[in-house]
Design an enzyme around this catalytic site. Structure first.
Site, PDB file in Angstrom:
ATOM      1  N   GLY A  68      18.584  49.797  77.746  1.00  0.00           N
ATOM      2  CA  GLY A  68      19.043  49.760  76.363  1.00  0.00           C
ATOM      3  C   GLY A  68      20.466  49.242  76.303  1.00  0.00           C
ATOM      4  N   GLY A 117      16.061  51.540  79.989  1.00  0.00           N
ATOM      5  CA  GLY A 117      15.134  51.295  78.886  1.00  0.00           C
ATOM      6  C   GLY A 117      14.096  50.238  79.176  1.00  0.00           C
ATOM      7  CD  GLU A 140      18.850  55.907  83.077  1.00  0.00           C
ATOM      8  OE1 GLU A 140      18.268  55.002  82.469  1.00  0.00           O
ATOM      9  OE2 GLU A 140      18.586  56.212  84.265  1.00  0.00           O
ATOM     10  CG  ASP A 148      16.763  57.714  78.089  1.00  0.00           C
ATOM     11  OD1 ASP A 148      16.975  56.938  79.044  1.00  0.00           O
ATOM     12  OD2 ASP A 148      17.026  57.404  76.916  1.00  0.00           O
TER      13      ASP A 148
END
Length: 380
Positions: A68, A117, A140, A148
Protein backbone atom coordinates in the site's frame (compact mmCIF):
# COMPACT_ATOMS: atom_id res chain seq x y z
CA UNK A 1 -9.91 11.48 -9.97
CA UNK A 2 -11.71 9.24 -12.48
CA UNK A 3 -9.00 9.52 -15.13
CA UNK A 4 -6.36 8.95 -12.45
CA UNK A 5 -8.14 5.77 -11.36
CA UNK A 6 -8.28 4.47 -14.90
CA UNK A 7 -4.65 5.34 -15.62
CA UNK A 8 -3.45 3.50 -12.52
CA UNK A 9 -5.21 0.21 -13.38
CA UNK A 10 -5.06 -0.71 -17.08
CA UNK A 11 -7.81 -3.00 -18.38
CA UNK A 12 -7.31 -5.36 -21.31
CA UNK A 13 -10.51 -7.04 -22.49
CA UNK A 14 -9.31 -10.24 -24.10
CA UNK A 15 -12.01 -12.73 -25.07
CA UNK A 16 -13.45 -14.14 -21.82
CA UNK A 17 -10.51 -12.97 -19.68
CA UNK A 18 -9.86 -9.57 -18.18
CA UNK A 19 -6.22 -8.60 -17.72
CA UNK A 20 -5.75 -5.91 -15.06
CA UNK A 21 -2.32 -4.26 -14.92
CA UNK A 22 -1.27 -2.19 -11.91
CA UNK A 23 0.26 0.87 -13.53
CA UNK A 24 2.39 2.96 -11.17
CA UNK A 25 5.79 1.50 -12.15
CA UNK A 26 7.82 4.40 -10.69
CA UNK A 27 6.18 3.75 -7.30
CA UNK A 28 6.61 -0.03 -7.75
CA UNK A 29 2.82 -0.17 -8.20
CA UNK A 30 2.18 0.82 -4.58
CA UNK A 31 -1.57 0.75 -4.05
CA UNK A 32 -3.16 4.20 -3.93
CA UNK A 33 -6.72 4.82 -2.75
CA UNK A 34 -7.71 5.26 -6.41
CA UNK A 35 -6.20 1.90 -7.38
CA UNK A 36 -7.93 0.03 -4.56
CA UNK A 37 -11.25 1.72 -5.42
CA UNK A 38 -10.89 0.85 -9.10
CA UNK A 39 -9.94 -2.78 -8.42
CA UNK A 40 -12.92 -3.18 -6.10
CA UNK A 41 -15.24 -1.71 -8.73
CA UNK A 42 -13.85 -3.98 -11.47
CA UNK A 43 -13.91 -7.20 -9.43
CA UNK A 44 -17.52 -6.55 -8.39
CA UNK A 45 -18.55 -5.86 -12.00
CA UNK A 46 -16.77 -8.93 -13.38
CA UNK A 47 -18.39 -11.24 -10.88
CA UNK A 48 -21.81 -10.23 -12.21
CA UNK A 49 -20.77 -10.41 -15.88
CA UNK A 50 -21.32 -13.91 -17.35
CA UNK A 51 -18.97 -13.08 -20.23
CA UNK A 52 -16.00 -12.82 -17.85
CA UNK A 53 -14.57 -16.22 -16.99
CA UNK A 54 -11.33 -15.30 -15.21
CA UNK A 55 -9.33 -12.28 -14.03
CA UNK A 56 -5.57 -11.96 -14.56
CA UNK A 57 -3.79 -9.46 -12.30
CA UNK A 58 -0.23 -8.30 -12.94
CA UNK A 59 2.04 -5.28 -12.48
CA UNK A 60 3.85 -3.03 -14.93
CA UNK A 61 7.62 -2.78 -14.60
CA UNK A 62 9.77 -4.62 -12.06
CA UNK A 63 7.11 -5.02 -9.37
CA UNK A 64 3.78 -6.74 -9.09
CA UNK A 65 3.01 -4.44 -6.16
CA UNK A 66 5.34 -3.24 -3.40
CA UNK A 67 2.46 -2.68 -0.95
CA UNK A 68 0.00 0.00 0.00
CA UNK A 69 1.09 3.59 -0.54
CA UNK A 70 1.87 4.02 3.16
CA UNK A 71 3.60 7.38 2.72
CA UNK A 72 0.39 8.77 1.14
CA UNK A 73 -1.68 7.31 4.00
CA UNK A 74 0.56 9.04 6.58
CA UNK A 75 0.31 12.30 4.64
CA UNK A 76 -3.51 12.02 4.56
CA UNK A 77 -3.68 11.22 8.29
CA UNK A 78 -1.58 14.30 9.09
CA UNK A 79 -3.80 16.43 6.87
CA UNK A 80 -7.21 15.05 7.80
CA UNK A 81 -6.94 12.82 10.87
CA UNK A 82 -6.68 9.07 11.36
CA UNK A 83 -10.11 8.36 9.89
CA UNK A 84 -8.84 9.25 6.41
CA UNK A 85 -6.32 6.43 6.83
CA UNK A 86 -9.06 4.14 8.14
CA UNK A 87 -11.03 4.75 4.96
CA UNK A 88 -8.12 3.47 2.83
CA UNK A 89 -7.71 0.29 4.89
CA UNK A 90 -11.49 -0.32 4.99
CA UNK A 91 -11.60 -0.33 1.19
CA UNK A 92 -8.40 -2.38 0.86
CA UNK A 93 -9.53 -5.08 3.30
CA UNK A 94 -12.92 -5.28 1.57
CA UNK A 95 -11.06 -5.94 -1.69
CA UNK A 96 -8.96 -8.62 0.02
CA UNK A 97 -12.14 -10.33 1.26
CA UNK A 98 -13.78 -10.15 -2.16
CA UNK A 99 -10.72 -11.84 -3.69
CA UNK A 100 -10.70 -14.53 -0.98
CA UNK A 101 -14.35 -15.40 -1.67
CA UNK A 102 -14.37 -14.76 -5.42
CA UNK A 103 -16.52 -17.08 -7.55
CA UNK A 104 -14.22 -16.86 -10.60
CA UNK A 105 -10.54 -17.76 -10.84
CA UNK A 106 -8.07 -14.95 -10.14
CA UNK A 107 -4.63 -15.54 -11.64
CA UNK A 108 -1.98 -13.25 -10.11
CA UNK A 109 1.30 -13.07 -12.00
CA UNK A 110 3.94 -12.21 -9.39
CA UNK A 111 6.78 -11.41 -11.77
CA UNK A 112 8.73 -9.06 -9.51
CA UNK A 113 8.41 -7.45 -6.09
CA UNK A 114 5.33 -8.44 -4.07
CA UNK A 115 5.22 -6.96 -0.59
CA UNK A 116 2.68 -5.89 2.01
CA UNK A 117 -0.55 -4.86 0.31
CA UNK A 118 0.62 -6.54 -2.89
CA UNK A 119 0.26 -9.84 -1.04
CA UNK A 120 -3.23 -8.85 0.03
CA UNK A 121 -4.13 -8.36 -3.64
CA UNK A 122 -2.77 -11.76 -4.68
CA UNK A 123 -2.45 -14.32 -1.86
CA UNK A 124 -6.22 -14.56 -1.38
CA UNK A 125 -6.74 -15.44 -5.06
CA UNK A 126 -6.86 -18.99 -6.36
CA UNK A 127 -3.74 -18.99 -8.57
CA UNK A 128 -0.48 -17.27 -7.67
CA UNK A 129 2.31 -17.59 -10.22
CA UNK A 130 5.88 -16.93 -9.14
CA UNK A 131 8.83 -16.48 -11.51
CA UNK A 132 12.61 -16.17 -11.19
CA UNK A 133 12.03 -12.43 -10.63
CA UNK A 134 9.63 -12.82 -7.69
CA UNK A 135 10.56 -11.22 -4.38
CA UNK A 136 8.15 -11.68 -1.46
CA UNK A 137 8.20 -9.90 1.91
CA UNK A 138 5.91 -8.65 4.65
CA UNK A 139 8.19 -5.93 6.13
CA UNK A 140 5.64 -4.19 8.36
CA UNK A 141 7.44 -4.58 11.70
CA UNK A 142 10.18 -2.30 10.28
CA UNK A 143 7.53 0.39 9.81
CA UNK A 144 5.87 0.15 13.21
CA UNK A 145 2.92 -1.64 11.63
CA UNK A 146 2.00 -5.37 11.55
CA UNK A 147 1.39 -7.87 8.72
CA UNK A 148 -2.14 -6.97 7.66
CA UNK A 149 -4.27 -7.37 4.47
CA UNK A 150 -5.32 -10.79 5.81
CA UNK A 151 -1.72 -11.88 6.47
CA UNK A 152 -2.70 -13.28 9.86
CA UNK A 153 -4.79 -15.73 7.81
CA UNK A 154 -2.36 -16.73 5.05
CA UNK A 155 0.90 -16.57 7.07
CA UNK A 156 -0.57 -18.71 9.86
CA UNK A 157 -1.35 -21.45 7.32
CA UNK A 158 2.21 -21.87 6.09
CA UNK A 159 4.20 -24.96 7.15
CA UNK A 160 5.14 -25.09 10.83
CA UNK A 161 5.98 -21.65 12.19
CA UNK A 162 7.36 -20.28 8.92
CA UNK A 163 4.58 -17.66 8.89
CA UNK A 164 5.67 -16.28 12.26
CA UNK A 165 9.23 -16.08 10.97
CA UNK A 166 8.22 -14.20 7.81
CA UNK A 167 5.81 -11.86 9.60
CA UNK A 168 8.16 -10.92 12.44
CA UNK A 169 11.42 -10.55 10.50
CA UNK A 170 10.18 -9.26 7.12
CA UNK A 171 12.44 -11.90 5.52
CA UNK A 172 12.53 -11.97 1.72
CA UNK A 173 11.73 -15.03 -0.35
CA UNK A 174 12.44 -15.75 -4.01
CA UNK A 175 10.03 -17.50 -6.37
CA UNK A 176 11.33 -21.00 -5.61
CA UNK A 177 10.84 -20.43 -1.87
CA UNK A 178 7.35 -19.00 -2.44
CA UNK A 179 6.41 -22.18 -4.29
CA UNK A 180 8.00 -24.45 -1.66
CA UNK A 181 6.03 -22.95 1.23
CA UNK A 182 2.72 -22.58 -0.65
CA UNK A 183 2.60 -18.81 -1.06
CA UNK A 184 2.79 -19.44 -4.81
CA UNK A 185 0.69 -22.16 -6.45
CA UNK A 186 2.87 -22.36 -9.58
CA UNK A 187 6.29 -21.36 -10.90
CA UNK A 188 6.54 -20.24 -14.52
CA UNK A 189 9.73 -18.74 -16.05
CA UNK A 190 9.09 -15.11 -17.05
CA UNK A 191 9.97 -15.87 -20.70
CA UNK A 192 6.90 -18.12 -20.87
CA UNK A 193 4.44 -15.59 -19.41
CA UNK A 194 3.23 -14.14 -22.75
CA UNK A 195 2.39 -17.67 -23.98
CA UNK A 196 0.67 -18.49 -20.68
CA UNK A 197 -1.43 -15.30 -20.85
CA UNK A 198 -2.46 -16.08 -24.43
CA UNK A 199 -3.47 -19.62 -23.44
CA UNK A 200 -5.49 -18.36 -20.46
CA UNK A 201 -7.28 -15.80 -22.64
CA UNK A 202 -8.23 -18.52 -25.12
CA UNK A 203 -9.66 -20.98 -22.60
CA UNK A 204 -13.20 -19.53 -22.13
CA UNK A 205 -13.68 -21.40 -18.85
CA UNK A 206 -14.01 -20.65 -15.12
CA UNK A 207 -13.32 -24.24 -14.15
CA UNK A 208 -10.37 -24.24 -11.71
CA UNK A 209 -9.15 -27.67 -12.88
CA UNK A 210 -9.07 -26.45 -16.48
CA UNK A 211 -7.19 -23.26 -15.55
CA UNK A 212 -4.77 -25.26 -13.40
CA UNK A 213 -4.01 -27.69 -16.23
CA UNK A 214 -3.26 -24.79 -18.60
CA UNK A 215 -0.88 -23.17 -16.10
CA UNK A 216 0.62 -26.63 -15.55
CA UNK A 217 1.72 -26.75 -19.20
CA UNK A 218 4.10 -23.83 -18.52
CA UNK A 219 5.11 -24.86 -15.00
CA UNK A 220 8.74 -25.61 -14.18
CA UNK A 221 10.03 -26.97 -10.87
CA UNK A 222 12.65 -24.54 -9.58
CA UNK A 223 15.51 -25.57 -7.31
CA UNK A 224 15.92 -24.05 -3.87
CA UNK A 225 19.26 -22.33 -3.44
CA UNK A 226 21.72 -24.03 -1.14
CA UNK A 227 21.50 -21.11 1.32
CA UNK A 228 17.69 -20.93 1.19
CA UNK A 229 16.04 -20.15 4.50
CA UNK A 230 13.55 -22.89 3.67
CA UNK A 231 16.28 -25.43 4.46
CA UNK A 232 16.24 -24.05 8.02
CA UNK A 233 12.63 -24.96 8.81
CA UNK A 234 13.64 -27.15 11.76
CA UNK A 235 15.50 -24.25 13.47
CA UNK A 236 12.68 -21.83 12.60
CA UNK A 237 10.10 -24.17 14.12
CA UNK A 238 12.14 -24.63 17.30
CA UNK A 239 12.52 -20.89 17.80
CA UNK A 240 9.40 -19.29 16.36
CA UNK A 241 7.04 -21.75 18.05
CA UNK A 242 7.86 -20.08 21.39
CA UNK A 243 5.04 -18.26 23.18
CA UNK A 244 6.50 -14.76 23.35
CA UNK A 245 8.92 -12.56 21.39
CA UNK A 246 11.32 -12.65 24.35
CA UNK A 247 11.28 -16.47 24.30
CA UNK A 248 11.77 -16.52 20.52
CA UNK A 249 14.86 -14.32 20.92
CA UNK A 250 16.20 -16.50 23.76
CA UNK A 251 15.72 -19.61 21.64
CA UNK A 252 17.57 -18.00 18.72
CA UNK A 253 20.41 -16.95 21.03
CA UNK A 254 20.72 -20.53 22.31
CA UNK A 255 20.90 -21.76 18.70
CA UNK A 256 23.60 -19.16 17.97
CA UNK A 257 25.77 -20.60 20.75
CA UNK A 258 25.32 -24.15 19.47
CA UNK A 259 26.04 -23.43 15.82
CA UNK A 260 28.00 -20.65 14.18
CA UNK A 261 25.45 -19.61 11.60
CA UNK A 262 25.41 -16.06 10.26
CA UNK A 263 21.72 -16.41 9.43
CA UNK A 264 20.80 -16.88 13.11
CA UNK A 265 22.72 -13.80 14.28
CA UNK A 266 21.27 -11.75 11.39
CA UNK A 267 17.76 -12.86 12.40
CA UNK A 268 18.41 -11.82 16.01
CA UNK A 269 19.63 -8.39 14.86
CA UNK A 270 16.60 -7.94 12.60
CA UNK A 271 14.22 -8.64 15.48
CA UNK A 272 16.13 -6.29 17.80
CA UNK A 273 15.87 -3.46 15.23
CA UNK A 274 12.11 -3.81 14.70
CA UNK A 275 9.44 -1.95 16.68
CA UNK A 276 8.92 -3.83 19.99
CA UNK A 277 5.22 -2.96 19.92
CA UNK A 278 4.89 -4.19 16.32
CA UNK A 279 6.60 -7.47 17.15
CA UNK A 280 4.25 -8.19 20.02
CA UNK A 281 1.01 -7.33 18.24
CA UNK A 282 2.18 -9.17 15.08
CA UNK A 283 2.90 -12.40 16.94
CA UNK A 284 -0.46 -12.27 18.71
CA UNK A 285 -2.23 -11.53 15.42
CA UNK A 286 -0.71 -14.50 13.56
CA UNK A 287 -1.40 -16.85 16.47
CA UNK A 288 -5.04 -15.75 16.70
CA UNK A 289 -5.28 -15.97 12.91
CA UNK A 290 -4.53 -19.70 13.02
CA UNK A 291 -7.96 -20.23 14.56
CA UNK A 292 -9.96 -17.79 12.43
CA UNK A 293 -11.37 -17.63 8.92
CA UNK A 294 -10.25 -14.93 6.52
CA UNK A 295 -13.25 -12.68 7.28
CA UNK A 296 -12.69 -12.56 11.06
CA UNK A 297 -8.95 -12.02 10.44
CA UNK A 298 -9.65 -8.95 8.32
CA UNK A 299 -12.21 -7.56 10.79
CA UNK A 300 -9.69 -7.93 13.62
CA UNK A 301 -6.84 -6.48 11.56
CA UNK A 302 -9.03 -3.45 10.80
CA UNK A 303 -9.45 -2.86 14.55
CA UNK A 304 -5.70 -3.17 14.95
CA UNK A 305 -4.81 -0.81 12.11
CA UNK A 306 -7.24 1.81 13.41
CA UNK A 307 -5.56 1.59 16.83
CA UNK A 308 -2.14 1.92 15.13
CA UNK A 309 -3.23 5.04 13.23
CA UNK A 310 -4.79 6.63 16.31
CA UNK A 311 -1.39 6.38 18.00
CA UNK A 312 -2.86 6.16 21.50
CA UNK A 313 -0.68 3.23 22.63
CA UNK A 314 2.36 3.98 20.46
CA UNK A 315 3.28 6.32 17.62
CA UNK A 316 5.75 3.84 16.13
CA UNK A 317 3.90 3.73 12.79
CA UNK A 318 4.56 7.42 12.16
CA UNK A 319 8.14 7.15 13.40
CA UNK A 320 8.80 4.08 11.23
CA UNK A 321 7.40 5.81 8.14
CA UNK A 322 9.54 8.87 8.91
CA UNK A 323 12.74 6.84 9.29
CA UNK A 324 12.23 4.40 6.40
CA UNK A 325 10.09 6.22 3.82
CA UNK A 326 10.34 9.97 4.39
CA UNK A 327 13.66 11.06 5.95
CA UNK A 328 15.20 7.66 5.06
CA UNK A 329 17.73 7.81 7.90
CA UNK A 330 16.80 4.19 8.79
CA UNK A 331 17.17 5.03 12.45
CA UNK A 332 13.72 4.94 14.05
CA UNK A 333 13.35 5.84 17.71
CA UNK A 334 10.76 3.36 18.94
CA UNK A 335 8.61 4.18 21.95
CA UNK A 336 8.42 2.03 24.02
CA UNK A 337 12.00 1.16 23.11
CA UNK A 338 12.25 -2.27 24.78
CA UNK A 339 10.15 -5.42 24.58
CA UNK A 340 9.70 -5.61 28.35
CA UNK A 341 8.06 -2.17 28.32
CA UNK A 342 5.27 -3.37 25.99
CA UNK A 343 2.78 -4.89 28.43
CA UNK A 344 0.11 -7.48 27.74
CA UNK A 345 -2.46 -4.79 28.57
CA UNK A 346 -1.05 -2.58 25.81
CA UNK A 347 -1.16 -5.48 23.35
CA UNK A 348 -4.77 -6.20 24.38
CA UNK A 349 -5.60 -2.60 23.52
CA UNK A 350 -4.78 -3.12 19.85
CA UNK A 351 -7.30 -5.97 19.66
CA UNK A 352 -10.16 -4.03 21.23
CA UNK A 353 -12.78 -1.94 19.47
CA UNK A 354 -11.92 1.71 18.97
CA UNK A 355 -13.68 3.74 21.65
CA UNK A 356 -14.23 6.80 19.52
CA UNK A 357 -17.65 8.23 18.75
CA UNK A 358 -19.27 6.67 15.71
CA UNK A 359 -16.42 4.27 14.85
CA UNK A 360 -17.63 0.89 13.57
CA UNK A 361 -16.06 -2.50 12.94
CA UNK A 362 -15.27 -3.41 9.35
CA UNK A 363 -18.50 -4.47 7.63
CA UNK A 364 -17.60 -7.10 5.07
CA UNK A 365 -20.05 -7.77 2.23
CA UNK A 366 -22.33 -10.77 2.72
CA UNK A 367 -21.13 -13.53 0.40
CA UNK A 368 -23.92 -16.12 0.70
CA UNK A 369 -23.44 -17.62 -2.78
CA UNK A 370 -19.73 -18.15 -2.42
CA UNK A 371 -17.59 -20.09 -0.02
CA UNK A 372 -13.87 -19.96 0.47
CA UNK A 373 -12.25 -22.45 -1.87
CA UNK A 374 -10.78 -25.47 -0.06
CA UNK A 375 -8.01 -25.31 -2.68
CA UNK A 376 -6.96 -21.93 -1.31
CA UNK A 377 -6.96 -23.20 2.26
CA UNK A 378 -4.92 -26.24 1.24
CA UNK A 379 -2.37 -24.15 -0.62
CA UNK A 380 -2.06 -21.48 2.06
Amino acid sequence: MASSQHDQVLVDVNSSARILTLNRPKQLNALSFQMVSRLLELFLAYEEDPNVKLVILKGKGRAFCAGGDVAAVVHDIRAGGWRTGANFFMKEYTLNYLMATYSKPQVSILNGIVMGGGNGASMHGRFRIATENSLFAMPETDLGLFPDVGASYFLSRLPGFFGEYLGLTGARLDGAEMLACGLATHFVPSAKLPMLEAALCAVNSSDPATISSIIGQYFEQPSLKEQSVYHRLAVIDRCFSQKTIEEILSALEREAVDQRDGWISATIQTLKKASPTSLKISLRSIRVGRLEGVGPCLVREYRMVCQVMRGEFSKDFFEGCRAILLDKDKNPKWEPSKLELVTDTTVDGYFSKVNNGDWEDLKLPVRTKFTLSPYVIAKL
